[in-house]
Design an enzyme around this catalytic site. Structure first.
Site, short mmCIF file in Angstrom:
data_model
loop_
_atom_site.label_atom_id
_atom_site.label_comp_id
_atom_site.label_asym_id
_atom_site.label_seq_id
_atom_site.Cartn_x
_atom_site.Cartn_y
_atom_site.Cartn_z
N HIS A 16 45.04 53.07 29.92
CA HIS A 16 45.27 51.66 29.59
C HIS A 16 46.19 51.47 28.38
O HIS A 16 46.03 50.53 27.61
CB HIS A 16 43.92 50.97 29.36
N CYS A 61 39.75 46.53 24.59
CA CYS A 61 39.90 47.97 24.81
C CYS A 61 41.20 48.62 24.34
O CYS A 61 41.17 49.57 23.56
CB CYS A 61 39.67 48.27 26.29
#
Length: 471
Positions: free
Chosen positions: A154, A74
């Protein structure tokens, strides 16, 4: 001037004025889903999950059948989308550990992770998206856009959150790679002061997280007077796999296919419902035809426990985290009614870095930035792009069977190069889309040529490379 010439001139001016108005009024909504696999939508061939709103979005726009993530995990893909750059160029080649996890794999260039039972030491990663990088929202802010990030970020700890990277409003984005829970108050069963979603206070016990995200987006849209850019990065469909109870029961009572996880199916359908709600609000406000919608994912679908898989990437080999197509192929839909033809499909390979120049091109500003290419000609005219090579770089050991690798796709051929002496794999993706037959021995000259391209790309991007440990 004759009457026909006057009519033609006025028609030309009308088209020009409409183009200026479209440029002036264009809103942008990127829906960057977490862990959604290439076959996880009905329109992409799912044999279990129901996604009527996204299927309708595809019918109203263009669907891409060879869309790639910048990485099989990710954080690198998220950095690539925001900057238009290869993750290797940024040094973000693995997912960034969050503070609550209590350890880090981040470090400066030249610092390494060392494993006792492995032959190589592997480079530490850049642990945040540097503030020096000019992000897509920063570019749009300078054009007068109001910018919203909602959901997963993130890309670093405090000081490197969305509000530090060009977003006026940040709802939910911090260093977390997954939610503590999908149910309000979104707290883990093992509470940790660092395991908390930012700017998302409890408001209704039990409210599902993706419902909350959809509600916040609708509230934002209906209170805007200027152009807006929304980066919706749903925490769905990442673990912990949870779903609204009514939808879970629905799929428990449905005949399964090869894909068969009822909770994951509920998580997907709930996401689809909220995409539908947001699109309906755009319609109600008269904004649908002036909003460019890009729907995509950050990597391939997750298998989890093979005996009870989270999902199955139908027709592709492997899953999230691995160098095969199941780890890097994505569902991708783009819609802009009145400009992008409905029901269109493209098999031209594309990649995450293409979205930044594509958006800039739609806004008729300099799109020659980053490592991607504008897809505007494909979207509007179903045109072609010059053939190009694609690269991926994961110089890390992860788990028992993920070895440091780089990938190059050149034409129909894809080569996976393993750094630690485990060799090379070469596949023809047209004749062998499931990557079953390694052609390395049949095509040694092609392997040599692709390896040379890979080496030049490592140098061009200043890629962090693993090195053999000293004896």
């Amino acid at each position: 001037m004759r009457v026909p010439q006057i009519v033609a001139f006025l028609a030309l001016m009308l088209v020009f004025e409409q183009s200026i108005a479209q440029k002036k009024d264009l809103n942008i909504l990127i829906i960057h889903v977490d862990d959604l696999g290439a076959s996880d939508l009905g329109v992409y061939g799912s044999d279990f999950y129901e996604t009527p709103n996204l299927d309708r979005l595809a019918a109203e726009g263009m669907l891409f059948t060879q869309s790639y993530a910048a990485a099989a995990i990710c954080s690198p893909t998220r950095a690539a989308l925001l900057t238009g750059k290869y993750p290797a160029r940024l040094g973000i080649t693995d997912w960034i550990r969050a503070k609550f996890q209590g350890y880090s794999t981040s470090g400066k260039e030249g610092e390494y992770e060392i494993f006792e039972d492995r032959p190589m030491k592997t480079p530490k990663i850049q642990g945040y998206l540097p503030l020096e990088e000019v992000t897509l929202p920063e570019r749009l802010q300078s054009m007068g856009y109001r910018t919203l990030h909602i959901g997963k970020w993130h890309l670093g700890e405090e000081g490197f959150h969305p509000e530090d990277q060009g977003f006026d409003i940040n709802i939910g984005g911090n260093d977390l790679g997954q939610p503590p829970s999908y149910f309000d108050p979104y707290i883990s069963s093992n509470p940790n002061p660092h395991y908390v979603i930012k700017n998302l206070p409890a408001r209704q016990e039990g409210e599902f997280l993706t419902d909350r995200e959809g509600s916040e987006i609708i509230n934002f849209i209906q209170n805007q007077e200027n152009r807006f850019f929304i980066h919706w990065a749903p925490y769905a469909v990442h673990t912990p796999i949870m779903g609204p109870e009514d939808l879970v029961k629905k799929y428990q009572n449905k005949q399964p296919g090869i894909q068969r996880n009822p909770t994951y199916a509920a998580l997907i359908e709930n996401l689809d419902q909220n995409v539908g709600k947001v699109i309906s609000k755009l319609d109600q406000l008269g904004l649908r035809e002036s909003t460019l919608i890009i729907f995509t994912s950050d990597n391939g679908g997750l298998v989890g426990n093979p005996d009870n898989p989270v999902t199955v990437n139908l027709g592709l080999r492997s899953f999230k985290g691995y160098p095969y197509e199941g780890g890097i192929r994505l569902p991708t839909i783009v819609s802009l009614p009145g400009q992008i033809p409905g029901g269109a499909s493209s098999d031209i390979p594309i990649i995450t870095m293409d979205w930044l120049p594509t958006i800039l091109d739609f806004l008729e500003t300099d799109s020659n930035v980053g490592d991607g290419q504008s897809l505007k000609s494909i979207l509007l005219d179903q045109g072609q792009l010059p053939e190009r090579d694609f690269f991926w770089h994961f110089p890390h050991y992860r788990g028992a069977d993920v070895l440091p690798y780089s990938i190059i796709r050149s034409g129909n051929y894809k080569m996976i190069y393993y750094f630690d002496g485990e060799g090379v794999e070469l596949f023809d993706l047209v004749s062998d889309p499931q990557e079953k037959e390694n052609l390395v021995n049949q095509l040694p000259f092609l392997v040599s040529e692709m390896k040379s391209k890979l080496e030049r790309w490592w140098e061009k991007t200043n890629s962090r490379l693993p090195v053999l440990k000293e004896n």
